[in-house]
Write an enzyme that holds these catalytic residues in place. Sequence first.
Site, PDB file in Angstrom:
ATOM      1  N   SER A  66       0.808  -1.209   0.423  1.00  0.00           N
ATOM      2  CA  SER A  66      -0.288   0.091  -0.224  1.00  0.00           C
ATOM      3  C   SER A  66       0.774   1.335   0.040  1.00  0.00           C
ATOM      4  O   SER A  66       1.836   1.764  -0.962  1.00  0.00           O
ATOM      5  CB  SER A  66      -1.019  -0.379   0.991  1.00  0.00           C
ATOM      6  OG  SER A  66      -2.640   0.921   0.419  1.00  0.00           O
ATOM      7  N   ASP A 101     -10.140  -2.978  -5.847  1.00  0.00           N
ATOM      8  CA  ASP A 101      -9.201  -2.777  -4.687  1.00  0.00           C
ATOM      9  C   ASP A 101      -9.952  -1.526  -4.784  1.00  0.00           C
ATOM     10  O   ASP A 101      -9.899  -0.457  -5.686  1.00  0.00           O
ATOM     11  CB  ASP A 101      -7.575  -2.351  -5.390  1.00  0.00           C
ATOM     12  CG  ASP A 101      -7.428  -2.015  -3.717  1.00  0.00           C
ATOM     13  OD1 ASP A 101      -7.715  -0.647  -3.275  1.00  0.00           O
ATOM     14  OD2 ASP A 101      -5.790  -2.152  -3.756  1.00  0.00           O
ATOM     15  N   HIS A 121      -7.920  -4.604  -0.983  1.00  0.00           N
ATOM     16  CA  HIS A 121      -6.634  -3.872  -0.868  1.00  0.00           C
ATOM     17  C   HIS A 121      -6.044  -4.485   0.405  1.00  0.00           C
ATOM     18  O   HIS A 121      -6.356  -4.983   1.343  1.00  0.00           O
ATOM     19  CB  HIS A 121      -7.060  -2.976  -0.231  1.00  0.00           C
ATOM     20  CG  HIS A 121      -5.974  -1.741  -0.042  1.00  0.00           C
ATOM     21  ND1 HIS A 121      -4.899  -0.991  -1.049  1.00  0.00           N
ATOM     22  CD2 HIS A 121      -5.395  -1.460   1.024  1.00  0.00           C
ATOM     23  CE1 HIS A 121      -4.506  -0.487  -0.967  1.00  0.00           C
ATOM     24  NE2 HIS A 121      -4.195  -0.643   0.684  1.00  0.00           N
TER      25      HIS A 121
END
Length: 436
Positions: free
Chosen positions: A208, A337, A366
């Site tokens: 991320s 996502d 995600h």
Amino acid sequence: MDFSWLAGHARTTYYNSPNPVNLKTKSGDAVSLPDLVKQVTPPCRLNPLLFNGHLQTAYTTVKGADVPVTYKRKIFESDDPRYAGTFAVDFVHRIASDGVDDSLPPRTTYYTDQEFGEVGSDDSKPMLVTLHGLSGGSHEIYLRHVLAPLTNEQGGWEACVVNSRGCAMSKITTSVLYNARATWDVRQTVKWLREKFPNRPLFGIGFSLGANILTNYLGEEGENCQLKAAVACSNPWNLEVSSMVLQKSWIGLNVYQKVMGNNMKKLFEMHVDQVKKNPAIDIDKVRSIDYLFEFDRYIQCASWGYPTEGSYYRDASSTDSMLAIKIPFLGINAEDDPIAVKEAIPFEEFKQNPYAILCSTSLGGHLSWFESNGDRWFAKAVSAVAFLAKMAKDINLEDIENPEPKSVNGSAEAKIKQPVFEPMRRKLHIPKEHAA
């Protein structure tokens, strides 16, 4: 019509240069980067009950089977006065400590001075440098899903996690915070590892926001990068696009932006005594925020001199940085996502860098990709049985073929002078004499 998604069968698509880098194996053969990735990436078969990105992402809050990883922590002092302060690096340690330190995350204790003085080796074990997501740390379960199988006795890897300043119960010792392009601490860590473990091949993985930071670091280092290969998982890539897409939907604004904003606000309150030493930060405004983009407006802009959060997002995004990477690089993103949104994924840019390949799945959410048994597909795709293991075990890392230079349209470079695109030219400039 294809209804395979009803069974959790995600479509997997690859994006790469038509002239990819060739990797020479230790047996003398050669394989292109895309062929290697496609050979070792398992089919993406996910839990059919988690049939979209929201459900996959929400499931990360459900407590599943534990994935134990033990750490020893070392606090480093920054060697660059422009980014003064300390940061915490957690090293995977196979022997669990009898002691418990409530000031640290579970299964984490500090190195004693004596223990750390003995750190260093001439061994050639592969070692992974890991970067976590926004407001996370070495304790995150998604990260441990990758580290556990790599660093057990069968895997044989070593690993460390570079915690962003103030994260994972670390302390902030100056007003210098981390941001989406905070590459300075990972750079110092890699330099230190290179000195202490001169024979270890170093690899990187980011998750991320950590994937965005890692991608920027790789681009900044270019052909001088000390890592041998790297993976970016659920990278938000174009931060401005991701932020705008989230703000345009009710769930994006009132769930994802709000949750991330509240997480950063909690982190801020933990370190407010240090942060408020920066006179540019309005403490009352920070405490009044609801969303992540507001936090970035009142913290990141004030800290780094950006006029708006949009200018910060454009300067800190890693889309262009990926074009400057000169080591084998794998990006993994899910097209559903809800945070690192599809609209921000640089599909076309991946086609321009021969060192890079994107693996895009139609399902996964995600940092999720939950299979029916609770395992995560992405951990299998990058770690003990796939990309990283293959690179460390079978590829001659000292003899990676440099592709023939190509122009942006794929044709051979003309003899006449061409305009030059410099992906790493930043708008933010911090004078060397600056000290926090």
